[in-house]
Design a protein around this motif. Structure first.
Motif, short mmCIF file in Angstrom:
data_model
loop_
_atom_site.label_atom_id
_atom_site.label_comp_id
_atom_site.label_asym_id
_atom_site.label_seq_id
_atom_site.Cartn_x
_atom_site.Cartn_y
_atom_site.Cartn_z
N PHE A 161 0.72 -1.10 -0.07
CA PHE A 161 -0.01 -0.18 0.03
C PHE A 161 0.98 1.29 0.04
O PHE A 161 0.63 2.27 -0.81
N VAL A 162 1.84 1.18 0.89
CA VAL A 162 2.69 2.39 0.74
C VAL A 162 3.42 2.58 -0.63
O VAL A 162 3.56 3.79 -1.13
N LEU A 163 3.79 1.44 -1.48
CA LEU A 163 4.52 1.62 -2.57
C LEU A 163 3.31 2.28 -3.73
O LEU A 163 3.69 3.08 -4.66
N VAL A 164 2.01 1.51 -3.45
CA VAL A 164 0.92 2.06 -4.53
C VAL A 164 0.89 3.33 -4.20
O VAL A 164 0.53 4.42 -5.09
N GLY A 165 0.77 4.02 -2.92
CA GLY A 165 0.34 5.44 -2.58
C GLY A 165 1.72 6.34 -2.91
O GLY A 165 1.02 7.33 -3.74
N THR A 166 2.73 6.17 -2.82
CA THR A 166 3.92 6.84 -3.15
C THR A 166 4.12 6.77 -4.79
O THR A 166 4.38 7.58 -5.51
N GLY A 167 3.68 5.58 -5.51
CA GLY A 167 3.84 5.52 -6.66
C GLY A 167 2.68 6.47 -7.61
O GLY A 167 3.08 7.42 -8.37
N LEU A 168 1.46 6.52 -6.85
CA LEU A 168 0.49 7.30 -7.41
C LEU A 168 0.67 8.73 -7.21
O LEU A 168 0.36 9.48 -7.99
N LEU A 169 1.09 9.00 -6.07
CA LEU A 169 1.56 10.40 -5.77
C LEU A 169 2.45 10.98 -6.75
O LEU A 169 2.29 12.10 -7.01
N GLY A 170 3.48 10.29 -6.73
CA GLY A 170 4.39 10.70 -7.96
C GLY A 170 3.67 11.00 -9.48
O GLY A 170 4.05 11.82 -9.85
N VAL A 171 3.23 9.85 -9.71
CA VAL A 171 2.69 9.73 -11.17
C VAL A 171 1.60 11.22 -11.06
O VAL A 171 1.82 11.83 -12.10
N LEU A 172 0.92 11.20 -10.35
CA LEU A 172 -0.04 12.44 -10.19
C LEU A 172 0.47 13.78 -10.02
O LEU A 172 0.18 14.71 -10.88
N THR A 173 1.43 13.99 -9.52
CA THR A 173 2.42 15.07 -9.34
C THR A 173 2.85 15.55 -10.45
O THR A 173 2.67 16.57 -11.10
N LEU A 174 3.42 14.39 -11.18
CA LEU A 174 4.01 14.62 -12.65
C LEU A 174 3.12 14.97 -13.72
O LEU A 174 3.26 15.98 -14.39
N ALA A 175 2.11 14.21 -13.51
CA ALA A 175 1.10 14.51 -14.67
C ALA A 175 0.23 16.11 -14.32
O ALA A 175 -0.07 16.85 -15.35
N LEU A 176 0.04 16.57 -13.22
CA LEU A 176 -0.28 17.79 -13.11
C LEU A 176 0.55 18.86 -13.35
O LEU A 176 0.09 19.80 -13.99
N ARG A 177 1.83 18.37 -13.17
CA ARG A 177 2.98 19.37 -13.48
C ARG A 177 2.90 19.57 -15.12
O ARG A 177 3.14 20.91 -15.50
N ARG A 178 2.85 18.57 -15.65
CA ARG A 178 3.07 18.16 -17.27
C ARG A 178 1.87 18.95 -17.88
O ARG A 178 1.85 19.52 -18.82
N TYR A 179 0.53 18.26 -17.62
CA TYR A 179 -0.55 18.60 -18.06
C TYR A 179 -1.45 19.63 -17.65
O TYR A 179 -2.36 20.04 -18.45
N GLY A 180 -1.31 19.87 -16.49
CA GLY A 180 -2.18 20.70 -15.83
C GLY A 180 -1.68 22.01 -15.54
O GLY A 180 -2.20 22.92 -14.95
N ASN A 181 -0.48 22.14 -15.81
CA ASN A 181 0.64 23.47 -15.75
C ASN A 181 0.45 24.06 -14.27
O ASN A 181 0.13 25.30 -13.96
N THR A 182 0.39 23.11 -13.50
CA THR A 182 0.53 23.32 -11.86
C THR A 182 1.60 22.85 -11.27
O THR A 182 2.14 21.89 -11.80
N ASP A 183 1.85 23.42 -9.82
CA ASP A 183 2.89 22.86 -9.11
C ASP A 183 2.38 22.49 -7.64
O ASP A 183 2.45 23.64 -7.06
N PRO A 184 2.00 21.37 -7.57
CA PRO A 184 1.40 21.22 -6.16
C PRO A 184 2.16 21.35 -5.14
O PRO A 184 3.45 21.20 -5.42
#
Length: 184
Positions: A161-184
């Motif tokens: 669950f920790v690996l899933v959570g950190t993986g999702l957090l990392g993917v979502l952060t990168l996706a928001l930066r790349r496609y959402g023009n945001t920097d969470p």
């Protein structure tokens, strides 16, 4: 046919205009020129960054092989011929524990690498060591009694669950930066 304005080159990963920001998840700032040239904004991963996740992957494969070997030794000790998977209750538990570890292995490897690439390779590797520790406890506990497998199962599940959570957090952060023009 026009040539692209920028061809990907491995030297870009070591470009001096990249400023690495400390913290989790690890990030990279790019210059405006790199953004305009179409170079992806994200973390450049060097081969050296993936040494620990690769080491954990090899250790996990060796661990799974060791567990398989223990099933074979139990088969020889109890004189259970191939292809039988039933007989002595101890062998059946050993066999089932190995099967369960084998079933979780691709899940573990997938989330280990996603977490290592998109969140942080050191943290993912550390959690991977914990996962293998708990899987060993699971295997040994299950060999003794089905009820004794629970602490190892719970511990290894938490690691997943920790690996899933950190993986999702990392993917979502990168996706928001790349496609959402945001920097969470």
């Amino acid at each position: 046919m026009s040539q692209p304005t920028h061809m990907f080159n491995l030297k870009d990963l070591r470009s001096p205009d990249l400023d690495i920001i400390q913290g989790l998840p690890h990030t990279v700032q790019s210059s405006p020129e790199r953004k305009m040239a179409g170079v992806s904004v994200g973390t450049p991963l060097l081969l050296e960054d993936m040494v620990f996740p690769a080491f954990i992957t090899v250790l996990a494969a060796l661990h799974l092989g060791t567990i398989a070997r223990r099933v074979g030794l139990q088969r020889i000790k109890l004189k259970i011929s191939l292809p039988n998977t039933t007989g002595d209750p101890t062998f059946e538990r050993t066999f089932r524990a190995h099967q369960n570890c084998s079933e979780f292995f691709p899940i573990f490897l997938s989330v280990l690498w996603v977490s290592a690439i998109f969140f942080h390779p050191g943290l993912a590797s550390l959690v991977g060591v914990g996962y293998m520790f708990f899987r060993e406890n699971y295997f040994n506990g299950y060999r003794r009694s089905p009820k004794e497998r629970l602490p190892g199962f719970i511990g290894s599940s938490i690691c997943l669950f920790v690996l899933v959570g950190t993986g999702l957090l990392g993917v979502l952060t990168l996706a928001l930066r790349r496609y959402g023009n945001t920097d969470p």
